[in-house]
Design a protein around this motif. Structure first.
Motif, short mmCIF file in Angstrom:
data_model
loop_
_atom_site.label_atom_id
_atom_site.label_comp_id
_atom_site.label_asym_id
_atom_site.label_seq_id
_atom_site.Cartn_x
_atom_site.Cartn_y
_atom_site.Cartn_z
N PHE A 78 0.84 -1.20 0.00
CA PHE A 78 0.00 0.00 0.00
C PHE A 78 0.87 1.25 0.00
CE2 PHE A 78 -2.54 3.37 1.85
CZ PHE A 78 -3.69 3.27 1.09
N ASN A 79 1.93 1.23 0.79
CA ASN A 79 2.81 2.40 0.85
C ASN A 79 3.53 2.61 -0.49
OD1 ASN A 79 4.14 4.60 2.27
ND2 ASN A 79 5.98 3.35 2.04
N LEU A 80 4.02 1.53 -1.08
CA LEU A 80 4.74 1.66 -2.35
C LEU A 80 3.82 2.18 -3.45
CD1 LEU A 80 6.97 -1.55 -2.31
CD2 LEU A 80 7.60 0.81 -1.78
N SER A 81 2.56 1.69 -3.45
CA SER A 81 1.63 2.18 -4.47
C SER A 81 1.25 3.63 -4.19
CB SER A 81 0.39 1.29 -4.54
OG SER A 81 -0.28 1.29 -3.30
N LEU A 82 1.31 4.01 -2.91
CA LEU A 82 1.05 5.41 -2.56
C LEU A 82 2.12 6.32 -3.17
CD1 LEU A 82 -0.87 7.18 -0.82
CD2 LEU A 82 0.84 7.03 1.01
N VAL A 83 3.38 5.85 -3.09
CA VAL A 83 4.47 6.62 -3.71
C VAL A 83 4.18 6.81 -5.19
CG1 VAL A 83 6.93 6.61 -4.31
CG2 VAL A 83 6.19 5.86 -2.04
N LEU A 84 3.75 5.73 -5.84
CA LEU A 84 3.44 5.79 -7.27
C LEU A 84 2.36 6.85 -7.54
CD1 LEU A 84 4.57 4.19 -9.67
CD2 LEU A 84 2.53 2.77 -9.58
N GLN A 85 1.31 6.84 -6.70
CA GLN A 85 0.25 7.84 -6.88
C GLN A 85 0.78 9.25 -6.68
OE1 GLN A 85 -3.37 7.18 -4.60
NE2 GLN A 85 -2.95 4.99 -4.65
N GLN A 86 1.66 9.39 -5.67
CA GLN A 86 2.15 10.73 -5.35
C GLN A 86 3.02 11.31 -6.47
OE1 GLN A 86 3.92 9.66 -1.65
NE2 GLN A 86 2.19 10.38 -0.42
N VAL A 87 3.71 10.44 -7.21
CA VAL A 87 4.61 10.97 -8.24
C VAL A 87 3.94 11.06 -9.61
CG1 VAL A 87 6.61 9.98 -7.04
CG2 VAL A 87 5.61 8.77 -8.99
N THR A 88 2.70 10.57 -9.74
CA THR A 88 2.07 10.46 -11.06
C THR A 88 2.08 11.78 -11.83
OG1 THR A 88 0.67 8.62 -10.43
CG2 THR A 88 -0.08 9.97 -12.26
N ILE A 89 1.59 12.84 -11.20
CA ILE A 89 1.46 14.12 -11.92
C ILE A 89 2.83 14.65 -12.33
CG2 ILE A 89 0.62 16.50 -11.76
CD1 ILE A 89 -1.54 14.34 -11.75
#
Lengths: 260, 367
Positions: free
Chosen positions: B81-92
């Motif tokens: 969950f944390n790793l996918s959160l990083v992915l979401q945070q860097v998307t833009i």
């Protein structure tokens, strides 16, 4: 016989930059299968002449014929499309790109079929094979990795890549601007051999150079430019180096037989 | 065996020296300890490798960062969950980084990417919600506005021969002002979007997979990276982008239409910014004219840390993804470690300087 007719000729070229007359009715003849050296003092107009012949500049007056047909180049691209390839003094290579990329820069090959037509997919296997052939045919075997960046090659190898590119695509004429100016003795030797290789393959070469010993060694004829026009054409067997320089600088008048 | 290996290494070092590295010849005369010597040899072999593979350094840094934060923070960091959160945070930032990479590869810089993104998202939102246009039309208009903004940048850079930094500094302000004027500085609420144009929130759709929460926006980002990797590495246009940034005069003499290539790069960059605007709506749920305030500089950070040279012609699009992930991992890891947010800024700042210093060193292989 076709050898009697120049492959590339120019008559009465005039080029003015403001009030400066760079070319003042210059003529030019290049025959099939020969190496023609163009020499001249700085400011004699030889680079303007070359720029006009290769499409980098357009003449104000005069005409150019390629294989007897009049041509009007408005850009280097048009001259290239007509079969005249130029090896620029700056080489015009892209330093960070690899050897293969540089050989095909501006005329890349794409794969056949829909991938090529719609997605413009580069055909690297074919380009690598042709690049290897182009290098091998000129004996450029010291370049082992054809994907390595051009800037990691030595000066002579870079010159070799530029010449290989011109030889691979030039179908009629190859123009080389000071190909040995930036090189050491050994590398100059290699490059002169390359020029002779190109000639052996049947392509006529126009060689612009300041290096008289080199000019006298490999040229079949020498076009001497002075004050915006061709003042004489001599053969290295019939004219001494000192006389050629004297004609070039105006110290002695051109021999009557050689006057164009 | 051991002696043979040493011989082999020293031979290779000599080969690189003969390629024109004068300084190591001088250094060779100096007396040095064995460990200094072998370290220098290692560097001598590393430099050409890094020169040939620009994203190698950021990839190593990312791996080390993940490892370090894993050890420091433990399972909380490695949780899917944390790793996918990083992915979401860097998307833009990663999507904007694609746009930025295109421009930086041509030896330019685009300070207006964030403004184009927000302006495009506002156009999409207002046309769909306030004017009630069909969402496809509003979406297309948003993409069109982004492309036009990029094209204007490109025309100013090529036709007027202005430095990209100045052009985009100017258009950044112009586009941002247009954004405030057109949006009347008002946010379009998430409920209104949901009612009138749910398609605009597409990037926010989330689904759970093995404990990770993936969003459509993150997948969109990954797809865009694949598309632009293909364009840059496997099409004539991509090669021309590199050549133009490397040496424009050589590119021109090779028959590349430099001006046309540059305008296309800026136009494409604008289009990608507009897609980022779409992803932004999904990420925050609403359309806010004030969103993405630091996006301009963050995108440049991702590109630089990703190993793309600000001098043009060198780098790879995958580096930008890694660069954005490095920033994301540092921010996330430092936050989980309980450090004050100011240390995130500190770490990112150090990374930028180190990345540019490394680029300078790697580029020296050519001289």
């Amino acid at each position: 016989m076709s050898a009697a007719e120049p492959i590339l000729e120019a008559r009465g070229l005039v080029k003015r930059y403001g009030r400066v007359v760079a070319l003042d009715g210059a003529d030019f003849d290049l025959y099939r299968g020969e190496i023609l050296a163009v020499i001249g003092d700085n400011g004699a107009g030889k680079s303007t002449l070359i720029k006009i012949l290769t499409g980098a500049e357009t003449a104000d007056e005069g005409e150019i014929r390629l294989e007897g047909r009049p041509v009007h180049f408005r850009s280097p691209l048009e001259a290239r499309a007509a079969g005249i390839e130029t090896v620029y003094q700056s080489l015009a290579l892209s330093p960070a790109l690899g050897v293969v990329d540089n050989l095909f820069l501006g005329r890349e090959l794409v794969v056949e079929g829909w991938l090529g037509r719609w997605l413009r997919k580069l055909d690297y296997p074919r380009m690598r094979r042709l690049a290897r052939e182009a290098l091998d045919s000129l004996g450029l075997t010291t370049i082992q990795n054809i994907d390595q960046a051009v800037e990691t090659l030595s000066g002579g190898q870079r010159q070799g890549v530029a010449i290989a590119r011109a030889a691979a695509f030039g179908s009629k004429v190859i123009v080389m601007d000071e190909p040995t100016a930036a090189l050491g003795v050994k590398e100059s030797r290699r490059v002169l051999d390359l020029v002779l290789d190109v000639k052996r393959r049947g392509l006529p070469v126009v060689l612009i150079s300041h290096n008289m010993p080199q000019v006298f060694e490999i040229a079949d004829r020498i076009h001497i430019h002075r004050l915006g026009r061709r003042i004489a054409v001599v053969r290295p067997q019939e004219c001494s180096m000192a006389d050629a320089v004297a004609i070039m600088t105006g110290a002695i008048p051109p021999p009557a037989a050689a006057a164009a | 065996m051991g002696a043979g290996e040493v011989m082999d290494r020293s031979e290779r070092t000599v080969a690189y020296d003969s390629a024109g590295n004068e300084r190591s010849a001088v250094a060779g005369e100096r007396l040095s300890t064995a460990s200094e010597d072998s370290a220098r040899r290692l560097l001598g072999r590393l430099q050409p490798f890094l020169h040939a593979h620009p994203p190698a350094v950021p990839a190593i840094v990312l791996a080390l960062a993940v490892l370090a934060f894993g050890l420091l923070v433990g399972d909380r960091f490695f949780h899917p969950f944390n790793l996918s959160l990083v992915l979401q945070q860097v998307t833009i930032i990663a999507i904007l980084g694609i746009a930025q990479t295109l421009v930086v590869l041509t030896a330019g810089i685009d300070l207006s990417v964030g403004a184009i993104m927000v302006l495009s998202s506002v156009v999409m939102g207002r046309l769909a919600v306030d004017l009630g246009l069909p969402v496809a039309l509003a979406f297309g208009a948003g993409l069109g506005v982004g492309t036009v903004c990029g094209t204007i940048n490109g025309l100013l850079v090529t036709a007027l021969r202005l430095p990209p930094f100045i052009v985009t500094l100017g258009t950044w302000n112009v586009y941002f002002a247009l954004n405030l004027w057109y949006s009347q500085s008002e946010t379009i609420r998430a409920q209104d979007l949901e009612a009138h144009a749910p398609f605009l929130q597409f990037a926010g759709i989330a689904f759970d997979l093995l404990g990770a929460r993936l969003t459509a926006g993150s997948l969109l980002m990954l797809v865009l990276f694949v598309v632009f990797w293909y364009i840059l590495a496997h099409t004539p246009f991509g090669r021309h982008v590199y050549a133009v940034g490397d040496d424009p005069e050589a590119a021109r003499l090779s028959g590349i239409r430099v001006g046309r290539t540059l305008v296309a790069v800026y136009a494409l960059s604008g289009l990608v910014c507009a897609i980022a605007g779409w992803a932004l709506i999904g990420r925050i749920g609403s359309v806010s004219p004030q969103a993405g305030g630091t996006a301009n500089l963050d995108s440049i950070t991702a590109v630089v840390i990703g190993g793309t040279s600000l001098f043009g012609g060198r780098g790879a699009i995958v580096g930008t993804l890694v660069g954005a992930l490095i920033v994301g991992v540092f921010r996330n890891g430092l936050a989980l470690a309980g450090l004050d947010a100011l240390w995130q800024e500190f770490a990112v700042g150090v990374l930028i300087v180190v990345a540019v210093a490394l680029d300078q060193w790697i580029r020296k292989v050519s001289s």
